[in-house]
Write an enzyme that holds these catalytic residues in place. Structure first.
Site, PDB file in Angstrom:
ATOM      1  N   HIS A  82       0.837  -1.193   0.000  1.00 57.94           N
ATOM      2  CA  HIS A  82       0.000   0.000   0.000  1.00 57.94           C
ATOM      3  C   HIS A  82       0.871   1.240   0.000  1.00 57.94           C
ATOM      4  CE1 HIS A  82      -3.458   2.528   0.871  1.00 57.94           C
ATOM      5  NE2 HIS A  82      -2.699   3.159   1.729  1.00 57.94           N
ATOM      6  N   ASP A 161     -14.918   3.258   7.691  1.00 56.70           N
ATOM      7  CA  ASP A 161     -13.865   4.199   7.302  1.00 56.70           C
ATOM      8  C   ASP A 161     -14.367   5.154   6.226  1.00 56.70           C
ATOM      9  OD1 ASP A 161     -11.104   5.259   7.023  1.00 56.70           O
ATOM     10  OD2 ASP A 161     -11.333   4.401   5.029  1.00 56.70           O
ATOM     11  N   ARG A 168     -14.426  13.429   8.211  1.00 59.80           N
ATOM     12  CA  ARG A 168     -13.151  14.081   8.544  1.00 59.80           C
ATOM     13  C   ARG A 168     -12.772  15.106   7.485  1.00 59.80           C
ATOM     14  NH1 ARG A 168      -9.347   9.350   8.413  1.00 59.80           N
ATOM     15  NH2 ARG A 168      -7.723  10.898   8.706  1.00 59.80           N
ATOM     16  N   SER A 183      -7.428   4.510   9.623  1.00 61.24           N
ATOM     17  CA  SER A 183      -8.156   4.537   8.348  1.00 61.24           C
ATOM     18  C   SER A 183      -7.450   3.640   7.314  1.00 61.24           C
ATOM     19  CB  SER A 183      -8.224   5.987   7.863  1.00 61.24           C
ATOM     20  OG  SER A 183      -8.592   6.064   6.528  1.00 61.24           O
ATOM     21  N   LYS A 187      -8.567  -0.827   6.179  1.00 63.63           N
ATOM     22  CA  LYS A 187      -8.800  -1.382   4.839  1.00 63.63           C
ATOM     23  C   LYS A 187      -7.827  -2.514   4.531  1.00 63.63           C
ATOM     24  CE  LYS A 187      -8.747   2.918   3.714  1.00 63.63           C
ATOM     25  NZ  LYS A 187      -8.873   4.328   3.393  1.00 63.63           N
TER      26      LYS A 187
HETATM   27  N1  URA Z   1      -5.496   7.587   3.294  1.00 69.32           N
HETATM   28  C1  URA Z   1      -6.528   6.973   3.910  1.00 69.32           C
HETATM   29  O1  URA Z   1      -7.026   5.964   3.451  1.00 69.32           O
HETATM   30  N2  URA Z   1      -6.984   7.513   5.060  1.00 69.32           N
HETATM   31  C2  URA Z   1      -6.465   8.626   5.621  1.00 69.32           C
HETATM   32  O2  URA Z   1      -6.931   9.039   6.668  1.00 69.32           O
HETATM   33  C3  URA Z   1      -5.405   9.261   4.959  1.00 69.32           C
HETATM   34  C4  URA Z   1      -4.923   8.704   3.790  1.00 69.32           C
END
Ligand code: URA
Length: 433
Positions: A82, A161, A168, A183, A187
């Site tokens: 990632h 999320d 947010r 966050s 995932k």
């Molecule tokens: N990428 C994400 O998936 N979440 C965040 O809070 C910041 C970057």
């Protein structure tokens, strides 16, 4: 349990229990908590922070708010990579084929681009007929057969999320380390891979502006992943300048093909090898140097390029485009950006370059915008390069003159030329395990 009491507790700087965090996450996902109360709690978290235990609990709760992919149907070792988001970041399309060609099962879900950063799924869709939404059974079957599948994120992966991130975004609560780490990791945990390598970017084009804050984020995410039973590593990399030379979907596919054919940008190649070696070493348990050499051999002997062709063919794409990149989408109009003085390129602001690519049509400002796959930027000069007046620094590609003109104005603010050669910057700062 009442959300009011949870907000009050965090407002007063106290630690939330696992049950309180889970109550907030699950009830907000089910729309039993109002946005104004969730916003108040997020602001209290933003101001007073969360400790490691609270952050792990938040991550696990968001991960289980939707589907948790069970990769046990895949035979062998699964891994995922990632990136926290960059400009010109096409490393997944090199790293995943390298690792798959060396026996790792790369069952990968990727995102689309939004704002100044691009997304792997958009890049793949610039290949004619490539299907990014095959169903779960076909996804598992393909990974078992050829070791790799690359699709878009399913709708129900960590829905908490998705909702919390959207809130947010409009309540000035994005930039908190616990909220960012949970966050991203929710995932990754829900996506199921046993081995996870994170490319944490820092610099002008990234969330984290300096090495110190990127390291703090990386260390936290590595700890969260380990607590959730995964093998973890994170590589901290520079995003002050765009990665490689090409920015834009089909242009980035061309650059991926160059790297897989042992041509192209040396720094980009180096980063792809470091990320691949890190995945191979944590997944197979190989010594890092052995892993690096094997990854490099997969580039040199063509096995990684062949794996990308197998992937594209398996997902219905026109693999002829990989052998003949002239077949990839390209734009009718182009514009050369020239140096207006002699000297050295002092800096190139990745964020502005990414935003210029969006103006050219290569990205989206809103989720509903459509993409022009041929649009983008080729950088012919980068930071520290010497230029003479009239030298071409970059070429912009778009479908219309108007797009070129708009992007040109912005792009011209992305770089500066000065008399002194600036110090060279490392692309890779460190690896955290
Ligand atoms: N990428 C994400 O998936 N979440 C965040 O809070 C910041 C970057």
């Amino acid at each position: 349990m009442r959300i009011y009491d949870i907000i009050e507790k965090k407002r007063d700087g106290l630690k939330l229990t696992k049950e309180e965090i889970d109550f907030f996450v699950q009830e907000y996902t089910k729309e039993n908590i109002e946005d104004y109360q969730a916003s108040a709690l997020l602001m209290a978290i933003f101001i007073n922070g969360m400790d490691e235990e609270e952050t792990v609990n938040l991550t696990e709760s968001m991960a289980k708010s939707g589907d948790m992919l069970d990769l046990s149907a895949i035979d062998g070792i699964t891994a995922d990579k990632h990136s926290t988001g960059g400009v010109g970041d096409k490393t997944s399309l090199v790293v995943a084929p390298i690792c798959a060609s060396l026996g790792i099962k790369m069952a990968k879900m990727s995102g689309r681009g939004l704002g100044h950063t691009g997304g792997t799924i958009d890049k793949l869709e610039s290949i004619e007929r490539y299907n990014t939404s095959i169903d779960t059974d076909a996804f598992f079957k393909q990974v078992n057969e050829i070791g790799i599948a690359l699709i878009g994120q399913t709708g129900n992966l960590a829905p908490a999320d998705k909702k919390i991130y959207a809130l947010r975004d409009v309540t000035a609560t994005v930039g908190n380390i616990s909220l960012i780490a949970s966050s991203i990791m929710s995932k990754k945990i829900a996506a199921g891979a046993k081995n996870i390598v994170l490319d944490v970017k820092c610099g002008s084009g990234a969330f984290m502006k300096d090495e110190e804050s990127a390291t703090e984020l990386a260390e936290l995410m590595v700890k969260i992943g380990k607590k959730c039973g995964r093998n973890m590593a994170a590589v901290i990399t520079n995003m002050d300048i765009p990665l490689g030379s090409n920015i834009g979907n089909a242009l980035e596919i061309k650059e991926v093909i160059d790297i897989l054919n042992n041509k192209g940008d040396k720094q980009l190649r180096g980063l792809c090898l470091v990320l691949s070696a890190t995945i191979l070493s944590i997944s197979h348990g190989w010594n890092y140097e052995v892993a690096y050499n094997k990854a490099e051999n997969a580039l040199l002997d063509g096995s990684a390029f062949n794996k990308l062709k197998e992937l594209v063919t398996a997902q219905g794409g026109n693999a002829k485009m990989l052998d003949n990149t002239e077949l990839l989408p390209c734009c009718r109009q182009s514009l050369e950006i020239k140096a207006n003085q002699d000297g050295y390129i002092q800096s190139i602001d990745s964020r502005i370059v990414g935003e210029s690519a969006v103006l050219l049509g290569a990205g989206r400002e809103k989720k509903t915008d459509t993409i022009d796959y041929g649009a983008g930027i080729v950088l012919l000069k980068k930071t520290c390069d010497k230029v003479s007046i009239g030298d071409t620094i970059a070429v912009l590609y778009a479908e219309t003159e108007e797009r070129l003109k708009n992007a040109e104005k912005l792009f011209n603010t992305s770089f500066t030329i000065g008399a002194e050669k600036p110090d060279t910057m490392p692309l890779i700062y460190k690896t955290i395990r």
